[in-house]
Write an enzyme that holds these catalytic residues in place. Structure first.
Site, PDB file in Angstrom:
ATOM      1  N   ARG A   1      -9.176  -0.663   3.812  1.00  0.00           N
ATOM      2  CA  ARG A   1      -8.086   0.380   3.152  1.00  0.00           C
ATOM      3  C   ARG A   1      -6.840  -0.237   2.930  1.00  0.00           C
ATOM      4  NH1 ARG A   1      -7.865   5.422   6.551  1.00  0.00           N
ATOM      5  NH2 ARG A   1      -5.928   5.286   5.151  1.00  0.00           N
TER       6      ARG A   1
ATOM      7  N   ARG B   1      -4.646  10.201   3.942  1.00  0.00           N
ATOM      8  CA  ARG B   1      -3.667  11.112   3.881  1.00  0.00           C
ATOM      9  C   ARG B   1      -2.418  11.112   2.907  1.00  0.00           C
ATOM     10  NH1 ARG B   1      -1.029  14.391   7.856  1.00  0.00           N
ATOM     11  NH2 ARG B   1       1.158  14.036   7.477  1.00  0.00           N
TER      12      ARG B   1
ATOM     13  N   ARG C   1       0.039  14.581  13.048  1.00  0.00           N
ATOM     14  CA  ARG C   1       0.612  14.381  11.600  1.00  0.00           C
ATOM     15  C   ARG C   1       0.493  15.750  10.721  1.00  0.00           C
ATOM     16  NH1 ARG C   1      -1.549   8.915   9.428  1.00  0.00           N
ATOM     17  NH2 ARG C   1       0.657   8.875   8.225  1.00  0.00           N
TER      18      ARG C   1
ATOM     19  N   ASP D   1       4.298   0.826  11.750  1.00  0.00           N
ATOM     20  CA  ASP D   1       2.949   0.087  11.534  1.00  0.00           C
ATOM     21  C   ASP D   1       2.735  -1.336  11.949  1.00  0.00           C
ATOM     22  OD1 ASP D   1       2.420   2.352   9.991  1.00  0.00           O
ATOM     23  OD2 ASP D   1       2.688   1.716   8.156  1.00  0.00           O
TER      24      ASP D   1
ATOM     25  N   CYS E   1      -5.551  13.133  12.963  1.00  0.00           N
ATOM     26  CA  CYS E   1      -5.782  11.665  12.616  1.00  0.00           C
ATOM     27  C   CYS E   1      -5.738  10.931  13.898  1.00  0.00           C
ATOM     28  CB  CYS E   1      -4.718  11.409  11.695  1.00  0.00           C
ATOM     29  SG  CYS E   1      -4.226   9.611  11.561  1.00  0.00           S
TER      30      CYS E   1
ATOM     31  N   LYS F   1       0.919  -1.256   0.075  1.00  0.00           N
ATOM     32  CA  LYS F   1      -0.133   0.189   0.017  1.00  0.00           C
ATOM     33  C   LYS F   1       0.850   1.252  -0.001  1.00  0.00           C
ATOM     34  CE  LYS F   1      -1.756   1.946   3.906  1.00  0.00           C
ATOM     35  NZ  LYS F   1      -1.627   3.226   4.036  1.00  0.00           N
ATOM     36  N   ASN F   2       1.752   1.378   0.902  1.00  0.00           N
ATOM     37  CA  ASN F   2       2.621   2.648   1.111  1.00  0.00           C
ATOM     38  C   ASN F   2       3.735   2.590   0.133  1.00  0.00           C
ATOM     39  OD1 ASN F   2       1.204   3.266   3.429  1.00  0.00           O
ATOM     40  ND2 ASN F   2       2.978   2.645   4.667  1.00  0.00           N
TER      41      ASN F   2
HETATM   42  C1  UD1 Z   1       3.916   7.124   6.452  1.00  0.00           C
HETATM   43  C2  UD1 Z   1       3.177   5.917   6.188  1.00  0.00           C
HETATM   44  C3  UD1 Z   1       2.708   5.367   7.461  1.00  0.00           C
HETATM   45  C4  UD1 Z   1       3.752   5.272   8.460  1.00  0.00           C
HETATM   46  C5  UD1 Z   1       4.648   6.674   8.453  1.00  0.00           C
HETATM   47  C6  UD1 Z   1       6.035   6.112   9.376  1.00  0.00           C
HETATM   48  C7  UD1 Z   1       2.231   6.125   4.026  1.00  0.00           C
HETATM   49  C8  UD1 Z   1       0.969   6.467   3.314  1.00  0.00           C
HETATM   50  N1  UD1 Z   1       2.181   6.295   5.539  1.00  0.00           N
HETATM   51  O1  UD1 Z   1       3.366   8.063   6.890  1.00  0.00           O
HETATM   52  O2  UD1 Z   1       2.105   4.128   7.433  1.00  0.00           O
HETATM   53  O3  UD1 Z   1       3.478   4.732   9.526  1.00  0.00           O
HETATM   54  O4  UD1 Z   1       5.183   6.765   7.096  1.00  0.00           O
HETATM   55  O5  UD1 Z   1       6.893   5.245   8.639  1.00  0.00           O
HETATM   56  O6  UD1 Z   1       3.219   5.811   3.424  1.00  0.00           O
HETATM   57  N2  UD1 Z   1       6.309  14.980  10.732  1.00  0.00           N
HETATM   58  C9  UD1 Z   1       5.948  16.347  10.952  1.00  0.00           C
HETATM   59  N3  UD1 Z   1       5.764  17.142  10.064  1.00  0.00           N
HETATM   60  C10 UD1 Z   1       5.660  16.980   8.528  1.00  0.00           C
HETATM   61  C11 UD1 Z   1       5.771  15.623   8.341  1.00  0.00           C
HETATM   62  C12 UD1 Z   1       5.865  14.444   9.287  1.00  0.00           C
HETATM   63  O7  UD1 Z   1       6.268  16.675  12.151  1.00  0.00           O
HETATM   64  O8  UD1 Z   1       5.707  17.688   7.823  1.00  0.00           O
HETATM   65  C13 UD1 Z   1       6.326  13.780  11.670  1.00  0.00           C
HETATM   66  C14 UD1 Z   1       4.963  13.129  11.827  1.00  0.00           C
HETATM   67  O9  UD1 Z   1       3.964  13.648  12.764  1.00  0.00           O
HETATM   68  C15 UD1 Z   1       5.299  11.854  12.463  1.00  0.00           C
HETATM   69  C16 UD1 Z   1       6.723  11.567  11.994  1.00  0.00           C
HETATM   70  O10 UD1 Z   1       7.148  13.116  11.391  1.00  0.00           O
HETATM   71  O11 UD1 Z   1       5.688  12.041  14.131  1.00  0.00           O
HETATM   72  C17 UD1 Z   1       6.963  10.816  10.795  1.00  0.00           C
HETATM   73  O12 UD1 Z   1       5.977  10.905   9.915  1.00  0.00           O
HETATM   74  P1  UD1 Z   1       6.149  10.746   8.136  1.00  0.00           P
HETATM   75  O13 UD1 Z   1       7.222   9.883   7.989  1.00  0.00           O
HETATM   76  O14 UD1 Z   1       6.055  11.873   7.484  1.00  0.00           O
HETATM   77  O15 UD1 Z   1       5.032   9.712   8.051  1.00  0.00           O
HETATM   78  P2  UD1 Z   1       3.908   9.729   6.849  1.00  0.00           P
HETATM   79  O16 UD1 Z   1       4.526  10.126   5.707  1.00  0.00           O
HETATM   80  O17 UD1 Z   1       2.720  10.459   7.188  1.00  0.00           O
END
Ligand code: UD1
Length: 430
Positions: free
Chosen positions: A399, A93, A122, A307, A117, A22-23
């Protein structure tokens, strides 16, 4: 709402073919928007989040069709809109990836902010800072991001090393591929799903150095061309079935996996006392004994994936001894714990850690899933519980897991899916 009803006590046995990730697929679908031509993506899972992203592609003007099992042909020759519909961003997202793709290809994007969320706040501030560094003018008023750039310029972008954000790495790379000049992205995510996106972009003609590294250098090109790629196997699905096999006392082989993506998970299964066999693209765990307690701390790849934290939380709940499970990525990722406690688990949350004292037995109960991974964890708990467990919120499983119930049944689980009224899927995604 749909429910999954599980009757516990059956050891799972047999082989399961893991679907495409998925990701891993969502960024490839967004990347296809950068190509003014045809892209073929194989090993695409038929899951709700992929369908949401495909709806998004269509809304922006790309055409697509299934041309074989798990095989998609996408034609993004002409895009007719740079505005992403709110309903699609809200449902998932990951659809925020279109922001980087639209900005790169069209030099403008209007994408609603995905918002909070259930697994945590996030934010997307890293994504927006990256777009700004590339020269885009960004407004984020009234919950909508409007990005515009008369010219995108390569830049040196430093991501927060504590997070190594998956989403920000991908979004910034998508925009940078078609910028003028060179972008240096530091503290990039090294998750396999990010690497797969880097590889696809390179096959489309992007000039990327440091694929899979923490520093990625992208020299912008004028245009990308189409390609054929395969989504990587879903390491989260693989981990879910391995844990299910182990804790149910069964013998499960997961095939079509990338064992090199699974080191952290395999190591924890071994620490819990299970033997994991590896042959080619297959991994096999043999259960039969109670798991030993394991301490886990989630971390960016190659660390233990957040995850799979809820699935291992279930393993810890029935283990011999006390485990400490620390969640360092998403602050609210223990919302399955209260539900698990209703099934007899002994869990105490202290700050960012769960202290889980293993019990000999869980008991079936009605429980509610609040996100994809909480959903699979509760089904796993049902598999080892005495009696019947009803997991509400089956839509979350749709999902992220392709035919979860069907695959479990093929392994011998007593599990069924029951539809109730039309269900509304929550706004959270991961
Ligand atoms: C993706 C995955 C999710 C997985 C996560 C971490 C997808 C669709 N989702 O989510 O399944 O659990 O990676 O491996 O691929 N953060 C900020 N600011 C930002 C972006 C992130 O503070 O602009 C923080 C987030 O709140 C979190 C951390 O960084 O604490 C990691 O988030 P991120 O790696 O961006 O996760 P996602 O891409 O949302």
């Amino acid at each position: 709402m749909g429910k999954v009803i599980v009757t516990g006590g059956q050891p799972l046995r047999g082989e399961v073919r893991v679907s495409g990730s998925k990701n891993g697929t969502l960024p490839l679908l967004a990347a296809a928007l950068l190509v003014p031509g045809e892209t073929i993506i194989e090993n695409v899972p038929r899951i709700r989040d992929v369908m949401t992203m495909l709806e998004m592609l269509r809304a922006l003007g790309a055409k697509w069709q299934w041309v074989g099992p798990g095989q998609l042909r996408i034609d993004a020759s002409e895009l007719r809109s740079t505005a992403a519909p709110y309903d699609l961003v809200r449902a998932m997202r990951g659809s925020f990836y279109v922001a980087g793709a639209l900005l790169g290809r069209m030099r403008e994007a209007e994408v609603p902010l995905p918002g909070g969320c259930v697994i945590g706040t996030r934010p997307v501030d890293f994504h927006l800072a990256g777009f700004r560094a590339l020269g885009a003018h960004i407004e984020d008023e009234h919950g909508v991001m409007r990005a515009k750039a008369s010219r995108l310029r390569g830049a040196r972008i430093y991501l927060d090393p504590r997070y190594r954000s998956v989403g920000a790495t991908i979004n910034i790379m998508l925009a940078a591929c078609l910028a003028d000049g060179t972008t240096v992205l530091e503290n990039a995510s090294r998750e396999p799903e990010v690497v797969a996106c880097e590889e696809m972009l390179a096959r489309c003609g992007a000039k990327i150095q440091g694929i899979g590294a923490a520093t990625v250098v992208i020299e912008g090109v004028k245009r990308l061309h189409g390609t054929r790629v395969q989504a990587i196997p879903d390491r989260m699905e693989a981990g879910t079935f391995l844990v299910a096999g182990a804790i149910s006392g069964g013998d499960v082989t997961v095939d079509n996996v990338r064992p090199d993506h699974m080191h952290a998970v395999v190591e924890k299964l071994q620490e819990a006392g299970f033997v994991v066999h590896h042959k080619g693209t297959a991994l096999r765990t043999v259960g039969g004994r109670r798991p030993k307690a394991v301490d886990i701390s989630t971390a960016p790849y190659p660390g233990f994936p957040t995850d799979l934290q809820p699935n291992f939380g279930v393993l810890a709940a029935v283990a011999e001894g006390t485990s400490v499970v620390e969640e360092t990525i998403f602050e609210s990722r223990f919302n399955y714990a209260d539900e698990l406690a209703r099934m007899g688990a002994n869990i105490r949350i202290v700050g960012r850690a769960a202290i889980i004292r293993g019990v000999e037995r869980l008991y079936g109960a009605p429980v509610v899933a609040t996100d994809i991974r909480a959903g699979s964890a509760l089904v796993l708990a049902g598999l080892v519980a005495e009696g019947k467990t009803e997991v509400e919120g089956a839509e979350f499983l749709d999902r992220g897991y392709e035919d979860f119930v069907g695959k479990l049944r093929a392994l011998g689980a007593q599990v069924e899916r029951v539809e109730e009224q039309e269900a509304e899927v929550g706004a959270c995604s991961h």
